[in-house]
Design a protein around this motif. Structure first.
Motif, short mmCIF file in Angstrom:
data_model
loop_
_atom_site.label_atom_id
_atom_site.label_comp_id
_atom_site.label_asym_id
_atom_site.label_seq_id
_atom_site.Cartn_x
_atom_site.Cartn_y
_atom_site.Cartn_z
N THR A 11 0.84 -1.20 0.00
CA THR A 11 0.00 0.00 0.00
C THR A 11 0.87 1.25 0.00
N ASP A 12 0.65 2.09 -0.98
CA ASP A 12 1.34 3.38 -1.06
C ASP A 12 0.31 4.48 -0.91
N ALA A 13 0.30 5.12 0.25
CA ALA A 13 -0.68 6.17 0.54
C ALA A 13 -0.13 7.57 0.25
N THR A 14 0.97 7.66 -0.45
CA THR A 14 1.58 8.95 -0.76
C THR A 14 0.79 9.68 -1.84
N VAL A 15 0.57 10.95 -1.64
CA VAL A 15 -0.05 11.80 -2.65
C VAL A 15 1.06 12.48 -3.43
N TYR A 16 1.24 12.07 -4.66
CA TYR A 16 2.31 12.62 -5.49
C TYR A 16 1.82 13.86 -6.24
N PRO A 17 2.72 14.77 -6.54
CA PRO A 17 2.30 15.95 -7.33
C PRO A 17 1.88 15.53 -8.73
N THR A 18 0.96 16.28 -9.28
CA THR A 18 0.47 15.98 -10.62
C THR A 18 1.59 16.15 -11.63
N PRO A 19 1.80 15.14 -12.49
CA PRO A 19 2.87 15.28 -13.50
C PRO A 19 2.64 16.49 -14.39
N THR A 20 3.71 17.20 -14.68
CA THR A 20 3.63 18.38 -15.53
C THR A 20 3.59 17.96 -16.99
N HIS A 63 -8.69 19.12 -5.95
CA HIS A 63 -7.59 18.63 -5.13
C HIS A 63 -6.59 17.93 -6.05
N PRO A 64 -5.73 18.70 -6.71
CA PRO A 64 -4.79 18.08 -7.65
C PRO A 64 -3.80 17.18 -6.91
N GLY A 65 -3.44 16.12 -7.53
CA GLY A 65 -2.52 15.17 -6.94
C GLY A 65 -2.65 13.83 -7.66
N HIS A 66 -1.77 12.93 -7.32
CA HIS A 66 -1.75 11.63 -7.99
C HIS A 66 -1.43 10.55 -6.97
N MET A 67 -2.27 9.51 -6.92
CA MET A 67 -2.04 8.38 -6.02
C MET A 67 -1.95 7.10 -6.85
#
Length: 219
Positions: free
Chosen positions: A24-33, A70-74
């Motif tokens: 399980t990876d619960a990290t919220v990554y920044p949205t790829p540019t 809520h921009p982000g990437h999971m």
């Protein structure tokens, strides 16, 4: 099927519970540019005709993740995705086998007439059990969709409230539960195979020749 179930007791099996704490990876990554477009292309898009009251550039921008509330990437749980794919294959195999047996029984049915229909009733009962087993296979195959929808809701909460640790714990527990449920689904599939095999073996004579020795009544 039994070999697959027996292998789940080994730590090397993807169905073993020891994998759940590490998948399980619960990290919220920044949205790829997105890659920058050439200036000439930008000018062409900006000067394009409007589509449904908005330019094509605006239509593209409306679907951009950067404009999300809520921009982000999971990331999805790749381990559980692989588990679901394996279970779906097992369910599809069971459904296909049920179709073949149902076709064989239907083709073995004699023409409708009065008297000595006990064997035909057995055939119909077996067909009903095959239909129920097939429906169970379809429902078990749908477990992946239900998992993804529930997981997406939890992930959306994490992205909205990243400071609440309980949502992260909820995601971890959800993934661990899916691994446990996947093992239980294997047991359910084995039970379906066992019940169908028992019914078919006990009634094979009546299924093959429902009218007994009255061969003239069959087409």
């Amino acid at each position: 099927m039994q070999q697959l179930i027996d292998s789940t007791r080994e730590p090397s099996s993807p169905f073993h519970s020891s994998h759940s704490p590490h998948t399980t990876d619960a990290t919220v990554y920044p949205t790829p540019t997105p890659p920058s477009e050439p200036e000439s292309k930008k000018r062409k898009l900006d000067s394009g005709d409007a589509v449904n009251g908005a330019s094509s550039s605006n239509a593209t921008a409306s679907n951009d993740a950067h404009h999300a509330k809520h921009p982000g990437h999971m990331l999805s749980n790749k381990h559980n995705v692989a588990i679901h794919e394996q279970l779906k294959q097992e369910c599809e195999t069971l459904a296909e086998l049920c179709d073949k047996v149902k076709l064989w029984i239907n083709l073995s049915m004699p023409k409708i007439e009065d008297g000595d229909n006990f064997g035909v009733q057995i055939q119909e009962d077996v067909l009903s059990e095959l239909h129920r087993s097939q429906e169970s296979a379809y429902n078990l195959r749908d477990a992946a969709r239900q998992d993804y929808l529930t997981r997406a809701k939890i992930c959306s909460k994490i992205m909205k409230y990243p400071h609440l640790e309980d949502y992260t714990l909820a995601l971890q527990e959800h993934d661990a539960k899916q691994l446990y449920v996947a093992r239980q689904n294997l047991y359910d599939l084995r039970s379906i195979y066992a019940i169908l095999t028992d019914i078919l073996h006990k009634n094979i004579d009546k299924i093959r020749t429902p009218k007994g020795n009255n061969a003239t009544s069959m087409y």
